[in-house]
Design an enzyme around this catalytic site. Structure first.
Site, PDB file in Angstrom:
ATOM      1  N   LYS A  56     -10.466  -0.249  10.645  1.00  0.00           N
ATOM      2  CA  LYS A  56     -10.697  -1.448   9.833  1.00  0.00           C
ATOM      3  C   LYS A  56     -11.097  -2.633  10.700  1.00  0.00           C
ATOM      4  O   LYS A  56     -11.287  -3.742  10.201  1.00  0.00           O
ATOM      5  CB  LYS A  56      -9.433  -1.788   9.031  1.00  0.00           C
ATOM      6  CG  LYS A  56      -9.075  -0.722   7.981  1.00  0.00           C
ATOM      7  CD  LYS A  56      -7.885  -1.151   7.180  1.00  0.00           C
ATOM      8  CE  LYS A  56      -7.216  -0.022   6.412  1.00  0.00           C
ATOM      9  NZ  LYS A  56      -7.994   0.474   5.296  1.00  0.00           N
ATOM     10  N   HIS A  82       0.874  -1.182   0.000  1.00  0.00           N
ATOM     11  CA  HIS A  82       0.000   0.000   0.000  1.00  0.00           C
ATOM     12  C   HIS A  82       0.912   1.233   0.000  1.00  0.00           C
ATOM     13  O   HIS A  82       2.006   1.192   0.561  1.00  0.00           O
ATOM     14  CB  HIS A  82      -0.832  -0.062   1.292  1.00  0.00           C
ATOM     15  CG  HIS A  82      -1.894   0.970   1.432  1.00  0.00           C
ATOM     16  ND1 HIS A  82      -1.630   2.259   1.799  1.00  0.00           N
ATOM     17  CD2 HIS A  82      -3.235   0.893   1.272  1.00  0.00           C
ATOM     18  CE1 HIS A  82      -2.768   2.935   1.872  1.00  0.00           C
ATOM     19  NE2 HIS A  82      -3.757   2.130   1.549  1.00  0.00           N
ATOM     20  N   CYS A 140      -4.739   2.446  -3.621  1.00  0.00           N
ATOM     21  CA  CYS A 140      -3.487   2.961  -3.046  1.00  0.00           C
ATOM     22  C   CYS A 140      -2.325   2.005  -3.328  1.00  0.00           C
ATOM     23  O   CYS A 140      -1.445   1.816  -2.476  1.00  0.00           O
ATOM     24  CB  CYS A 140      -3.604   3.208  -1.548  1.00  0.00           C
ATOM     25  SG  CYS A 140      -4.809   4.446  -1.149  1.00  0.00           S
ATOM     26  N   GLN A 146      -4.383  -5.018   7.214  1.00  0.00           N
ATOM     27  CA  GLN A 146      -5.392  -5.965   6.713  1.00  0.00           C
ATOM     28  C   GLN A 146      -5.335  -7.320   7.419  1.00  0.00           C
ATOM     29  O   GLN A 146      -6.060  -8.236   7.027  1.00  0.00           O
ATOM     30  CB  GLN A 146      -5.232  -6.166   5.187  1.00  0.00           C
ATOM     31  CG  GLN A 146      -5.424  -4.928   4.357  1.00  0.00           C
ATOM     32  CD  GLN A 146      -6.851  -4.361   4.405  1.00  0.00           C
ATOM     33  OE1 GLN A 146      -7.787  -4.996   4.882  1.00  0.00           O
ATOM     34  NE2 GLN A 146      -7.020  -3.146   3.923  1.00  0.00           N
ATOM     35  N   ASP A 150       3.191  -4.185   8.167  1.00  0.00           N
ATOM     36  CA  ASP A 150       1.975  -3.407   7.975  1.00  0.00           C
ATOM     37  C   ASP A 150       0.813  -4.363   8.239  1.00  0.00           C
ATOM     38  O   ASP A 150       0.499  -5.212   7.405  1.00  0.00           O
ATOM     39  CB  ASP A 150       1.950  -2.863   6.534  1.00  0.00           C
ATOM     40  CG  ASP A 150       0.614  -2.243   6.165  1.00  0.00           C
ATOM     41  OD1 ASP A 150      -0.331  -2.337   6.957  1.00  0.00           O
ATOM     42  OD2 ASP A 150       0.530  -1.663   5.065  1.00  0.00           O
TER      43      ASP A 150
HETATM   44  C1  PLP Z   1      -2.346  -2.764   3.595  1.00  0.00           C
HETATM   45  C2  PLP Z   1      -2.677  -1.374   4.038  1.00  0.00           C
HETATM   46  N1  PLP Z   1      -1.719  -0.614   4.590  1.00  0.00           N
HETATM   47  C3  PLP Z   1      -1.952   0.626   5.027  1.00  0.00           C
HETATM   48  C4  PLP Z   1      -3.206   1.195   4.936  1.00  0.00           C
HETATM   49  C5  PLP Z   1      -3.421   2.582   5.426  1.00  0.00           C
HETATM   50  O1  PLP Z   1      -4.294   2.594   6.505  1.00  0.00           O
HETATM   51  P1  PLP Z   1      -4.837   3.972   7.097  1.00  0.00           P
HETATM   52  O2  PLP Z   1      -5.436   4.713   5.935  1.00  0.00           O
HETATM   53  O3  PLP Z   1      -5.854   3.549   8.097  1.00  0.00           O
HETATM   54  O4  PLP Z   1      -3.683   4.683   7.687  1.00  0.00           O
HETATM   55  C6  PLP Z   1      -4.243   0.457   4.360  1.00  0.00           C
HETATM   56  C7  PLP Z   1      -5.566   1.053   4.171  1.00  0.00           C
HETATM   57  O5  PLP Z   1      -6.326   0.695   3.303  1.00  0.00           O
HETATM   58  C8  PLP Z   1      -3.969  -0.866   3.905  1.00  0.00           C
HETATM   59  O6  PLP Z   1      -4.919  -1.616   3.353  1.00  0.00           O
END
Ligand code: PLP
Length: 404
Positions: free
Chosen positions: A224, A121, A362, A201, A198
């Protein structure tokens, strides 16, 4: 686990959208919130609202107890050894940026390496790009296999003695693959690098134990996993967090302030400058209680079963390209329908009350790897049922007919 009963606890799911009962299949973007979390927020604002850590009055101590109680819940939930290792942040993005700016520059020199993957992401990519640009480090990628998985042999070749940071998604938000993060941590450590995960998910959908994974940092977002927006977590091993300087300076994070120099509070508070996200943390604590009462293993099993059902159902639709591995244990299904633009697909589905996401999610480098400018994505959570998947499949067939 009875998803029908669980559904009852999510007030937002009981409405019609464009004349049809809502089918919410966009939980990877943000999950819906159960009554227990909504009630916890209301209770906080009606009975406890006050600033934390400094009030001598009763409300001040109620708010502090609730806020620090939420930290204890988070620590237990992810298997951290101590609450000092739990920093409340705004979310995964903030947590990963904190590691990149508070840890990265102290350890990286020109020619050192940061290793990630092409499936990251943007929140787990741009902070490292920026860090590489600022320090002269090299950003390297573990390549993807044709089905989107990463192979440990490739990781072994990519991670070297010059690697200082490895940062990988536990679960891809597009491909739905579960990455071998424990094994990657072992490779990273063998080369003296730290392992950042990270967990945006994974934390909402499966049991996570940061000590078993032996990761050095772990980032995730509350929104989430049934909690409100605006709250997230950075877990870090104590000795690493202790070695890092704070990022935000000001109230709450100080020990002693002089005219020209100041000292900081201990962990975790030295990283929580300013009035913290009190209600958000309490909401996250309530979400953890809610999820744990159902059981993370039960949630994971339900989603794996549903993901299999959805994979089979979508595979029956002629002209639908499903990306990622055939076998999936998480409920993330990314696809394209013939040459219909995914935004059009999502718009037509919305007319039938089915909410999915369309775009690059993203993950622009991953879109290029998939040779798609954008995709549609249906993402599942504990409140989804087979009927939801049937409605999705029906609406996709109708979309195909609509576009002739
Ligand atoms: C794999 C992953 N990393 C990071 C993020 C970023 O999360 P946040 O927007 O809550 O900071 C997301 C959000 O969709 C994600 O799916």
């Amino acid at each position: 686990m009875n998803a029908e009963l669980i559904r009852e606890q999510f007030p937002i799911l009981h409405q019609e959208i464009n004349g049809h009962p809502l089918v919410y299949l966009d939980s990877a973007a943000t999950s819906q919130k159960p009554r227990a979390v909504l009630d916890a927020l209301k209770h906080y604002y009606e009975w406890e609202n006050s600033n934390v850590h400094r009030g001598v009055h009763t409300l001040g101590s109620r708010a502090t107890d609730a806020y620090e109680g939420a930290r204890e819940k988070v620590a237990r939930f992810i298997g951290a050894a101590r609450t000092q290792e739990i920093i409340f942040t705004r979310g995964t993005t903030t947590s990963l940026n904190m590691v990149a700016s508070a840890y990265g520059p102290a350890v990286l020199q020109e020619g050192d390496e940061i290793v990630i993957t092409p499936m990251e992401h943007h929140s787990n990519l741009i902070p490292w790009q920026q860090l590489a640009i600022r320090t002269g480090a090299t950003l390297k990628y573990i390549p993807l296999q044709p089905d989107g998985n990463i192979a440990l042999e490739d990781a072994e070749k990519t991670i070297t003695d010059r690697t200082k940071i490895v940062s990988v998604a536990h679960v891809s938000n597009v491909l739905g693959v579960v990455n071998p993060v424990k094994e990657l941590a072992e490779i990273a450590h063998r080369h003296g690098a730290v392992m950042v995960i990270d967990g945006a998910q994974s934390t909402p959908h499966m049991k996570v134990n940061v000590q078993e994974l032996d990761c050095d940092f772990y980032a995730f977002s509350g929104h989430k996993m049934c909690a409100p927006t605006g709250i997230g977590v950075l877990y870090g091993k104590k000795h690493l967090l202790e070695s890092m300087e704070p990022i935000e300076f000001g109230g709450e994070m100080i020990d002693d302030v002089g005219l020209y120099e100041s000292t900081w509070k201990e962990l975790p508070w030295k990283f929580e400058g300013g009035t913290p996200i009190i209600a958000g943390a309490i909401g996250l604590g309530a979400a953890i209680d809610f999820l744990q009462e159902i059981g993370m293993d039960a949630i994971h099993q339900h989603e794996t079963k549903l993901a299999k059902y959805a994979t089979a159902k979508l595979s029956e639709i002629e002209g639908l390209t499903l990306y990622g591995p055939r076998e999936r244990e998480v409920g993330l299904l990314t696809f394209n329908l013939q040459d219909i633009h995914p935004h059009d697909v999502a718009t037509v589905l919305d007319a039938s009350g089915v909410a999915i996401r369309a775009g690059h999610h993203c993950c622009q480098p991953l879109m290029r790897w998939l040779k798609a400018s954008a995709t549609a994505r249906a993402s599942l959570y504990l409140y989804n049922t087979e009927q939801d998947i049937d409605r999705l499949a029906e609406a996709l067939v109708q979309t195909k007919e609509y576009f002739g």
